[in-house]
Design a protein around this motif. Sequence first.
Motif, PDB file in Angstrom:
ATOM      1  N   ILE A 160       1.072  -0.963   0.088  1.00  0.00           N
ATOM      2  CA  ILE A 160      -0.057   0.118  -0.123  1.00  0.00           C
ATOM      3  C   ILE A 160       0.490   0.785  -0.092  1.00  0.00           C
ATOM      4  O   ILE A 160       1.209   2.709  -0.332  1.00  0.00           O
ATOM      5  CB  ILE A 160      -0.886  -0.497   1.397  1.00  0.00           C
ATOM      6  CG1 ILE A 160      -2.146  -1.242   0.782  1.00  0.00           C
ATOM      7  CG2 ILE A 160      -1.943   1.792   1.623  1.00  0.00           C
ATOM      8  CD1 ILE A 160      -2.263  -0.822   2.320  1.00  0.00           C
ATOM      9  N   THR A 219       0.529   4.026  -2.724  1.00  0.00           N
ATOM     10  CA  THR A 219       0.413   5.227  -3.009  1.00  0.00           C
ATOM     11  C   THR A 219       0.914   5.913  -1.896  1.00  0.00           C
ATOM     12  O   THR A 219       0.512   7.096  -2.356  1.00  0.00           O
ATOM     13  CB  THR A 219      -0.770   4.760  -1.319  1.00  0.00           C
ATOM     14  OG1 THR A 219      -0.365   5.096  -0.478  1.00  0.00           O
ATOM     15  CG2 THR A 219      -2.013   4.087  -1.575  1.00  0.00           C
ATOM     16  N   ASN A 237      -7.076  -6.387  -4.891  1.00  0.00           N
ATOM     17  CA  ASN A 237      -8.504  -5.958  -3.799  1.00  0.00           C
ATOM     18  C   ASN A 237      -7.158  -4.753  -2.293  1.00  0.00           C
ATOM     19  O   ASN A 237      -7.032  -5.850  -1.436  1.00  0.00           O
ATOM     20  CB  ASN A 237      -8.282  -7.992  -2.935  1.00  0.00           C
ATOM     21  CG  ASN A 237      -9.553  -7.644  -2.534  1.00  0.00           C
ATOM     22  OD1 ASN A 237      -9.828  -6.572  -1.119  1.00  0.00           O
ATOM     23  ND2 ASN A 237     -10.098  -8.669  -1.913  1.00  0.00           N
ATOM     24  N   GLN A 238      -7.535  -3.877  -2.631  1.00  0.00           N
ATOM     25  CA  GLN A 238      -7.319  -2.924  -1.773  1.00  0.00           C
ATOM     26  C   GLN A 238      -7.886  -3.244  -0.150  1.00  0.00           C
ATOM     27  O   GLN A 238      -7.240  -3.071   0.564  1.00  0.00           O
ATOM     28  CB  GLN A 238      -6.857  -1.223  -1.728  1.00  0.00           C
ATOM     29  CG  GLN A 238      -6.467  -1.026  -0.707  1.00  0.00           C
ATOM     30  CD  GLN A 238      -5.475   0.689  -1.615  1.00  0.00           C
ATOM     31  OE1 GLN A 238      -5.056   0.411  -2.845  1.00  0.00           O
ATOM     32  NE2 GLN A 238      -5.468   1.448  -1.065  1.00  0.00           N
ATOM     33  N   PRO A 239      -9.138  -3.034  -0.363  1.00  0.00           N
ATOM     34  CA  PRO A 239      -9.534  -3.222   1.195  1.00  0.00           C
ATOM     35  C   PRO A 239      -9.021  -4.521   1.718  1.00  0.00           C
ATOM     36  O   PRO A 239      -9.536  -4.249   3.575  1.00  0.00           O
ATOM     37  CB  PRO A 239     -11.745  -3.478   0.833  1.00  0.00           C
ATOM     38  CG  PRO A 239     -11.446  -2.854  -0.551  1.00  0.00           C
ATOM     39  CD  PRO A 239      -9.553  -3.405  -1.193  1.00  0.00           C
ATOM     40  N   MET A 240      -9.119  -5.294   0.982  1.00  0.00           N
ATOM     41  CA  MET A 240      -8.711  -6.646   1.296  1.00  0.00           C
ATOM     42  C   MET A 240      -7.463  -6.953   2.307  1.00  0.00           C
ATOM     43  O   MET A 240      -6.998  -7.106   3.671  1.00  0.00           O
ATOM     44  CB  MET A 240      -8.912  -7.977   0.633  1.00  0.00           C
ATOM     45  CG  MET A 240      -9.041  -9.692   1.559  1.00  0.00           C
ATOM     46  SD  MET A 240     -10.261  -9.300   3.066  1.00  0.00           S
ATOM     47  CE  MET A 240      -9.556 -10.775   3.974  1.00  0.00           C
ATOM     48  N   GLU A 275      -5.566  -4.083   2.998  1.00  0.00           N
ATOM     49  CA  GLU A 275      -6.006  -2.967   4.404  1.00  0.00           C
ATOM     50  C   GLU A 275      -6.778  -3.762   5.702  1.00  0.00           C
ATOM     51  O   GLU A 275      -6.222  -3.520   7.103  1.00  0.00           O
ATOM     52  CB  GLU A 275      -7.078  -1.848   4.238  1.00  0.00           C
ATOM     53  CG  GLU A 275      -6.439  -0.824   2.957  1.00  0.00           C
ATOM     54  CD  GLU A 275      -7.379   0.171   2.641  1.00  0.00           C
ATOM     55  OE1 GLU A 275      -8.354  -0.633   2.725  1.00  0.00           O
ATOM     56  OE2 GLU A 275      -6.535   1.621   1.699  1.00  0.00           O
ATOM     57  N   THR A 276      -7.338  -4.592   5.467  1.00  0.00           N
ATOM     58  CA  THR A 276      -7.747  -5.175   6.434  1.00  0.00           C
ATOM     59  C   THR A 276      -6.187  -5.990   7.129  1.00  0.00           C
ATOM     60  O   THR A 276      -6.765  -6.401   8.569  1.00  0.00           O
ATOM     61  CB  THR A 276      -8.607  -6.044   5.742  1.00  0.00           C
ATOM     62  OG1 THR A 276     -10.305  -5.938   5.510  1.00  0.00           O
ATOM     63  CG2 THR A 276      -9.488  -7.375   7.689  1.00  0.00           C
ATOM     64  N   ARG A 291      -4.280  -4.189   9.434  1.00  0.00           N
ATOM     65  CA  ARG A 291      -5.517  -3.630  10.465  1.00  0.00           C
ATOM     66  C   ARG A 291      -4.961  -4.999  11.134  1.00  0.00           C
ATOM     67  O   ARG A 291      -4.591  -5.110  12.733  1.00  0.00           O
ATOM     68  CB  ARG A 291      -6.834  -3.705  10.276  1.00  0.00           C
ATOM     69  CG  ARG A 291      -6.983  -2.238  10.003  1.00  0.00           C
ATOM     70  CD  ARG A 291      -8.814  -1.009  10.763  1.00  0.00           C
ATOM     71  NE  ARG A 291      -9.127  -2.798   9.499  1.00  0.00           N
ATOM     72  CZ  ARG A 291     -10.146  -2.230   8.425  1.00  0.00           C
ATOM     73  NH1 ARG A 291      -8.965  -0.905   8.256  1.00  0.00           N
ATOM     74  NH2 ARG A 291      -9.930  -2.519   7.570  1.00  0.00           N
TER      75      ARG A 291
END
Lengths: 230, 230
Positions: B163, B167, B219-222, B224-225, B228
Amino acid sequence: MSKLLESSCLHCKKRSDIFEALSDEELDRVDMCRVNMRYHAGEIIFKQGSPCYDFVCVTSGLVKLYIESENDHRLIIGFAKPIDYIFVPGAYVDKRHHFSAVACEDTTACLVEADMIQNMVKTNPNFASSFIRKISAQSIALLEQISSITHKQIPGRMADTLIYLSTKVYNSNPFTTNLIRQDLADLSGMTKESAIRVLKTFKEDDLIRIDGNQIEIINQPMLETISRNG
Amino acid sequence: MSKLLESSCLHCKKRSDIFEALSDEELDRVDMCRVNMRYHAGEIIFKQGSPCYDFVCVTSGLVKLYIESENDHRLIIGFAKPIDYIFVPGAYVDKRHHFSAVACEDTTACLVEADMIQNMVKTNPNFASSFIRKISAQSIALLEQISSITHKQIPGRMADTLIYLSTKVYNSNPFTTNLIRQDLADLSGMTKESAIRVLKTFKEDDLIRIDGNQIEIINQPMLETISRNG
DNA sequence: TTTATGGGGTGATATAAATCAACTAAATGC
DNA sequence: GCATTTAGTTGATTTATATCACCCCATAAA
């Protein structure tokens, strides 16, 4: 619980080095934006993620600075002791605290408005230089800690922690501390149990002596070797 | 091998943000203390431990910043890309470099005398503020990396790295990079083998796609999960 | 052509360190 | 005075990750 104290920056004996660059008139201006606070051991001074309005100048006691993550892990990144002020990187970026500060002894501190300090940076070039020098030193300390924690294993990291406490925080050997084992672990990036175990081997090898709250480094050269070997 | 280029700060399109605060006259002064350098991929710009005389402003290419320890371990602490300048904390403290810089692509950069910059901090308050803002941002980035590496395990750390690259470094997705697996490992504080293995699981789970030098986060949301959850 | 060389990749194994689970001892509160 | 909490400690077990030993493949050098 905290209570207000009275005094003036101009005649303050506990003034952080960076204020030396200021004139009497400028010190008076700082005085106007200043609150003197008293914290009991364990009280939070500011918390990671919260908005930051003030710079904190520690006048007595000891403050522990740490970053915390979701999973309740903590890493102590340093301490602020009397006549230190705590540099808050968020003040110039996103107005948020990026680490937490907790009094680990009874502590007094002056809170100075961040705007005031930032203004002083603009009006007094020597103050600006002192300020940058302070940030730089803190950056270097962070780099050293990153290096220790990522490149060394447990004995090396604990050796670094003990040497750091003796030479940089308490400036004495033996030193008396009320840091608990968990704190030593959080400084070294390990669990409490691991910290206890290395300390035991250090004691058995006559590298250190621990008596209640007092820790003495007996064989610093050997600790330094352990630190070097990782 | 490196060769000299000619141009002037005043009309430079590759000027780092911090110089915006300077007047034309001040820019001319910077110009006088400036050397334009060209580095080939892989060449060292400065090395940890060496004395520091200059600030480095990257005008093209990409520079990798890393700390190295006795046992040949490396940790990449960030990149400098065009229009960044590299903040050297030692300049204000011990006149030594505390990390190394290597061109990871063909790179051009201007070296500006550290004394000049430090002088500018004293004479131009806005420059001082920009300077502090930059240092602060770098401090925050360091804190975030410390936090990632010490609190998360391998999948979380690699997610952070991917990420970060997408980014903050390449500002694109997919991005084309000539970082090798070892570099990804050095960014995430793990071995090359571990890096290869997580990347493989990420590919199998359709989180990312890797095609030669190109990496795409699908799959950026995944991711990020995963970041986290550590 | 063959021979190095550097990068990517994989499985087997070793190991450092976390986790889990107890158990003390001291300190604190009711 | 007893109950509860907090800190320190220890041993057994698990697990994440490093290490080691290979493989392949492309490119560069001889």
